[in-house]
Design an enzyme around this catalytic site. Structure first.
Site, mmCIF file in Angstrom:
data_model
loop_
_atom_site.group_PDB
_atom_site.id
_atom_site.type_symbol
_atom_site.label_atom_id
_atom_site.label_comp_id
_atom_site.label_asym_id
_atom_site.label_seq_id
_atom_site.Cartn_x
_atom_site.Cartn_y
_atom_site.Cartn_z
ATOM 1 C CG HIS A 86 -1.966 1.019 1.105
ATOM 2 N ND1 HIS A 86 -1.761 2.315 1.304
ATOM 3 C CD2 HIS A 86 -3.273 0.859 0.879
ATOM 4 C CE1 HIS A 86 -2.860 2.931 1.086
ATOM 5 N NE2 HIS A 86 -3.744 2.172 0.914
ATOM 6 C CD GLU A 151 -5.559 1.085 -2.856
ATOM 7 O OE1 GLU A 151 -7.027 1.231 -2.685
ATOM 8 O OE2 GLU A 151 -4.781 1.117 -2.184
HETATM 9 P P1 13P Z 1 -9.783 5.927 -0.138
HETATM 10 O O1 13P Z 1 -11.088 5.227 -0.331
HETATM 11 O O2 13P Z 1 -10.006 6.571 1.167
HETATM 12 O O3 13P Z 1 -9.567 7.026 -1.073
HETATM 13 O O4 13P Z 1 -8.767 5.005 0.249
HETATM 14 C C1 13P Z 1 -8.235 3.941 -0.725
HETATM 15 C C2 13P Z 1 -7.303 3.130 -0.220
HETATM 16 O O5 13P Z 1 -6.099 3.486 0.238
HETATM 17 C C3 13P Z 1 -7.726 1.701 -0.172
HETATM 18 O O6 13P Z 1 -6.507 0.920 0.240
#
Ligand code: 13P
Length: 225
Positions: A86, A151
């Protein structure tokens, strides 16, 4: 479709107990592709219909690793599902540690949610694909229990998800590198989820903010159809 909630550094043992009670009661017969990643102090030993995963771990069984979480700790909760890479952890973790975690998790046969994503500058410079390819380097992309979550950092926690056409382009690209299920994460909410799930190769979502309140996560899952 996969619905995963990353609760990050939110929820306590007490509040997560209520969270999973509500999830179990409301969605118990609804879907078995739900994953929740609570903080480790809130791990539950209760039987649940969804899969509980860990946001973090250290690639060890146990040992002299102060402050870390080893396999033995996860075993006590039956956890066999891990989040790796992450962007909020990549601040402290380099590629060497990420690979060590990946290989350790694979050796244990755990389900891996591998997060990748570029920042705004990389995107603006048109270097996204090269960047993502590098984040995937040296990792076994054919591992059968791998799920990849795209992401983009610039969309996380902002309330504004990446453009669907950008997500689509990247998921198409990732699909040429791996046949692992591909998720999107970054400001997914009940208003944009339907369109996001229609994107080619999108196998689900990894949700942060919109999953913090269990009723919002439930609404999001129910509203995805
Ligand atoms: P948000 O949905 O708050 O943008 O976060 C996404 C995330 O980092 C999931 O791992």
């Amino acid at each position: 479709m996969i619905f995963a909630a990353n609760l990050k550094c939110n929820h306590t043992r007490a509040s997560f107990e209520l969270y999973l009670k509500a999830l179990n009661e409301t969605l118990g017969t609804h879907n078995n592709n739900i994953f929740v990643f609570p903080p480790s102090v809130a791990f539950s030993q209760k039987e649940s219909f969804f899969t509980q995963g860990t946001q973090n771990f250290y690639p060890c069984i146990n040992g002299a690793f102060t402050g870390e979480l080893g396999k033995e700790h996860l075993d006590e909760f039956g956890i066999k599902c891990v989040l790796i890479g992450h962007s909020e952890r990549r601040i402290y973790e380099n590629e060497v540690l990420i690979k060590a975690k990946f290989d350790f998790a694979k050796k244990q046969g755990w389900q891996i949610f591998l997060c990748i994503g570029e920042d705004l500058r990389t995107k603006q410079e048109g270097k996204t694909k090269d960047f993502l390819k590098k984040q995937l380097e040296n990792l076994d992309l054919a591992y059968e229990k791998l799920i990849i979550a795209y992401e983009p950092i610039y969309s996380i926690g902002t309330g504004v998800s990446a453009k669907n056409e950008d997500i689509g382009e990247i998921l198409d690209f990732l699909h040429t590198l791996t046949k692992a299920p591909l998720l999107y994460g970054g400001s997914v909410n009940e208003n944009n989820i339907k369109e996001i799930l229609k994107i080619n190769h999108c196998g689900g979502v990894l949700v942060g903010s919109a999953a913090l309140k269990v009723e919002n996560f439930i609404t999001l899952i129910k509203g995805s159809k």
